[in-house]
Design a protein around this motif. Structure first.
Motif, PDB file in Angstrom:
ATOM      1  N   VAL A  99       0.836  -1.198   0.000  1.00  0.00           N
ATOM      2  CA  VAL A  99       0.000   0.000   0.000  1.00  0.00           C
ATOM      3  C   VAL A  99       0.875   1.253   0.000  1.00  0.00           C
ATOM      4  O   VAL A  99       0.602   2.213  -0.727  1.00  0.00           O
ATOM      5  CB  VAL A  99      -0.963  -0.006   1.211  1.00  0.00           C
TER       6      VAL A  99
ATOM      7  N   ASN B  48      -4.065   6.996  -3.985  1.00  0.00           N
ATOM      8  CA  ASN B  48      -4.574   5.655  -4.298  1.00  0.00           C
ATOM      9  C   ASN B  48      -4.467   4.656  -3.157  1.00  0.00           C
ATOM     10  O   ASN B  48      -4.916   3.525  -3.296  1.00  0.00           O
ATOM     11  CB  ASN B  48      -3.830   5.088  -5.512  1.00  0.00           C
ATOM     12  N   ARG B  49      -3.903   5.034  -2.043  1.00  0.00           N
ATOM     13  CA  ARG B  49      -3.637   4.080  -0.969  1.00  0.00           C
ATOM     14  C   ARG B  49      -4.888   3.461  -0.359  1.00  0.00           C
ATOM     15  O   ARG B  49      -4.948   2.247  -0.165  1.00  0.00           O
ATOM     16  CB  ARG B  49      -2.776   4.712   0.117  1.00  0.00           C
TER      17      ARG B  49
ATOM     18  N   PHE C 124      -6.580   1.140  -2.931  1.00  0.00           N
ATOM     19  CA  PHE C 124      -5.798  -0.082  -3.118  1.00  0.00           C
ATOM     20  C   PHE C 124      -5.941  -1.006  -1.912  1.00  0.00           C
ATOM     21  O   PHE C 124      -6.139  -2.213  -2.065  1.00  0.00           O
ATOM     22  CB  PHE C 124      -4.328   0.260  -3.360  1.00  0.00           C
TER      23      PHE C 124
ATOM     24  N   LYS D 237       2.069   2.793  -3.258  1.00  0.00           N
ATOM     25  CA  LYS D 237       1.110   3.502  -4.107  1.00  0.00           C
ATOM     26  C   LYS D 237       1.139   4.989  -3.797  1.00  0.00           C
ATOM     27  O   LYS D 237       1.577   5.407  -2.730  1.00  0.00           O
ATOM     28  CB  LYS D 237      -0.313   2.962  -3.890  1.00  0.00           C
ATOM     29  N   SER D 238       0.641   5.791  -4.733  1.00  0.00           N
ATOM     30  CA  SER D 238       0.561   7.229  -4.478  1.00  0.00           C
ATOM     31  C   SER D 238      -0.422   7.467  -3.334  1.00  0.00           C
ATOM     32  O   SER D 238      -1.314   6.649  -3.085  1.00  0.00           O
ATOM     33  CB  SER D 238       0.101   7.971  -5.732  1.00  0.00           C
TER      34      SER D 238
END
Length: 70
Positions: A22, A29-30, A33, A25-26
């Motif tokens: 996680v 987006n966490r 995701f 990710k940016s």
């Protein structure tokens, strides 16, 4: 089957490996995701719609990552 925040920490908590995935990710987006990852691990499929996820579960993960989901 909708998922709700009353599910155990065991189901919705992230392992160290999941945290690492996680974190890669940016920031934007966490939470998404993490939700997809955990839902897939629990149910063996991705959610069909947002109604499959309880807002409390989303809010709990938002707190973990200190961001909001639009």
């Amino acid at each position: 089957m909708p998922v709700n925040v009353d599910d155990s920490q065991y189901l919705w908590g992230l392992s160290r490996a999941e945290h690492a995935a996680v974190a890669a990710k940016s920031m934007a987006n966490r939470v998404s995701f993490a939700l997809l990852l955990k839902y897939f691990r629990i149910y063996g499929r991705f959610p069909r719609s947002l109604s499959d996820l309880d807002r409390g579960v989303i809010a709990a993960l938002e707190l973990v990552y200190e961001i909001g989901v639009a």
